[in-house]
Design a protein around this motif. Structure first.
Motif, mmCIF file in Angstrom:
data_model
loop_
_atom_site.group_PDB
_atom_site.id
_atom_site.type_symbol
_atom_site.label_atom_id
_atom_site.label_comp_id
_atom_site.label_asym_id
_atom_site.label_seq_id
_atom_site.Cartn_x
_atom_site.Cartn_y
_atom_site.Cartn_z
ATOM 1 N N ALA A 81 -8.469 3.861 7.271
ATOM 2 C CA ALA A 81 -9.710 4.215 6.571
ATOM 3 C C ALA A 81 -10.056 5.690 6.717
ATOM 4 O O ALA A 81 -11.223 6.076 6.639
ATOM 5 N N GLY A 82 -9.049 6.529 6.941
ATOM 6 C CA GLY A 82 -9.258 7.964 7.038
ATOM 7 C C GLY A 82 -8.482 8.699 5.964
ATOM 8 O O GLY A 82 -7.724 8.091 5.190
ATOM 9 N N PHE A 93 0.850 -1.186 0.000
ATOM 10 C CA PHE A 93 0.000 0.000 0.000
ATOM 11 C C PHE A 93 0.889 1.240 0.000
ATOM 12 O O PHE A 93 2.076 1.172 0.337
ATOM 13 N N GLN A 94 0.320 2.358 -0.392
ATOM 14 C CA GLN A 94 1.057 3.619 -0.459
ATOM 15 C C GLN A 94 0.746 4.451 0.774
ATOM 16 O O GLN A 94 -0.389 4.888 0.966
ATOM 17 N N PRO A 95 1.726 4.698 1.648
ATOM 18 C CA PRO A 95 1.445 5.499 2.844
ATOM 19 C C PRO A 95 1.257 6.971 2.473
ATOM 20 O O PRO A 95 1.450 7.363 1.317
ATOM 21 N N LYS A 96 0.881 7.778 3.449
ATOM 22 C CA LYS A 96 0.760 9.213 3.226
ATOM 23 C C LYS A 96 2.096 9.783 2.743
ATOM 24 O O LYS A 96 3.161 9.236 3.049
ATOM 25 N N SER A 152 -4.622 12.025 1.058
ATOM 26 C CA SER A 152 -4.122 10.652 1.031
ATOM 27 C C SER A 152 -4.793 9.819 2.119
ATOM 28 O O SER A 152 -5.262 10.335 3.131
ATOM 29 N N MET A 153 -4.832 8.491 1.897
ATOM 30 C CA MET A 153 -5.487 7.578 2.809
ATOM 31 C C MET A 153 -4.577 7.173 3.961
ATOM 32 O O MET A 153 -3.347 7.187 3.836
ATOM 33 N N SER A 154 -5.192 6.794 5.071
ATOM 34 C CA SER A 154 -4.436 6.253 6.207
ATOM 35 C C SER A 154 -4.593 4.733 6.230
ATOM 36 O O SER A 154 -5.670 4.204 5.954
#
Length: 359
Positions: free
Chosen positions: A129-130, A28-31, A136-138
């Motif tokens: 899910a934020g 997954f791609q972090p912030k 960007s997603m958390s």
């Protein structure tokens, strides 16, 4: 020196079926990195009932793919230039909240400026899910690594093991905050409703804060031995004992309810409170709203309240108390590789009383 090129990989929920033990391990791609951030190598992550609720879109539609887990303990491997107070190698924790506006939207936020970030209305970013301010997603802690704004990171005291600390960051903090806010302490009599991941912490922290009396309430008698070992003075099996509310009428000053179901007999629990007592709900039902008689509140001057996790300052205070009092929660460590089976076991009520995933 920081670890280079962390692999942001974890157990991802791709749809509602993921809550049935069908999460998939993937990248997954972090912030985007900011100089106020920290990168952590995750060592432990507790499993919370909220994880299952979000995986199955129980409260609202989940933005899949989603990596859950918000009871994260790990080691700092990268420190932003503006992340004050942290160094590489620190053992730290992250709870359910990953960010708030912190005055960055319009320069003014009463909640954030007064240390009440958990109630920020301008930006509330869950640890998973934020969305962050940049959109960007958390992604959470069922993973190898985690990137997070340092403001929402707390150091873990040396006297608390990582496995014990992880569930304190949500389950423990969620009951600690209302216990403290509503005056748990000497000469207070406290009731804890629902003896599970949150409820067992409720007993531990009520006693640690000095409550004179703690009553534990659960539907079945199966948890009585554990509740008494944890420090409860009495255990009430509400599904087995007839007229239980009449037997314990006006015996408590404060009740913390961890039950996440709208079938909770709130009117019966209201009978247990002394005048001006408070009933605080922390469990968030998926099955609809509560109903309760207004007359019970009016006639005894009672308060029906809610409480939401803890702010970073409350979390630090809680951890200091836990270390000082030698609090030991009931946890069972599970390998991160077994996360799918662990959430199935959690959903079936097998945890006594918190599973912690270990990398």
């Amino acid at each position: 020196m920081s670890e280079s090129a962390p692999k942001f990989e974890g157990w991802m929920g791709l749809d509602r079926d993921s809550a049935k033990g069908k999460m998939v391990w993937q990248k997954f791609q972090p912030k985007a990195w900011e100089e106020s951030d920290l990168d952590l190598r995750i060592t432990h992550c507790g499993i919370c009932a909220s994880d299952l609720c979000v995986l199955r879109s129980g409260w609202r539609p989940t933005p899949y793919p989603c990596c859950v887990g918000h009871e994260i303990v790990g080691l700092v491997i990268r420190v932003g230039a503006q992340a004050e107070g942290f160094v590489i190698g620190d053992r730290v924790g992250v709870g359910p909240q990953s960010d708030s506006c912190r005055g960055r939207i319009d320069g003014n936020c009463i909640e954030c400026s007064t240390g009440n970030e958990k109630y920020c209305t301008k930006l509330w970013t869950g640890t998973y899910a934020g969305r962050y301010l940049d959109g960007s997603m958390s992604y959470g802690g069922y993973a190898l690594f985690h990137r997070v704004p340092s403001h929402f990171v707390v150091k873990i005291p040396d006297g608390i093991s990582s496995a014990a600390a992880a569930p304190m960051l949500c389950a423990g903090a969620t009951v600690y905050a209302p216990l403290k806010q509503y005056g748990c302490g000497p000469r207070k009599r406290v009731g804890i409703v629902g003896i599970g991941g949150l409820g067992h912490f409720g007993i531990l922290f009520a006693k640690a804060l000095g409550a004179d009396w703690v009553s534990a309430f659960s539907r079945q008698p199966s948890k009585q031995v554990d509740a008494l070992k944890l420090g409860a003075d009495i255990y009430v099996a509400t599904g087995e004992q007839q007229n239980w509310s009449a037997q314990h009428m006006r015996s408590l000053d404060l009740i913390i309810s961890t039950v996440s179901s709208n079938t909770l007999p709130i009117d019966e629990y209201m009978k247990l409170l002394r005048p001006n007592g408070a009933f605080v709900q922390v469990g968030n039902p998926e099955d609809g709203p509560f109903t309760f008689p207004a007359g019970a509140l009016i006639g005894m001057g009672l308060r029906f309240c809610g409480s939401k996790i803890s702010n970073p300052s409350e979390m630090r205070e809680m951890l200091e108390l836990a270390e000082r009092k030698g609090i030991e929660p009931y946890v069972e460590e599970r390998p991160m590789a077994e996360a799918n089976q662990a959430i199935i076991d959690m959903d079936q009520g097998a945890a006594r009383y918190r599973y912690v995933l270990v990398n």
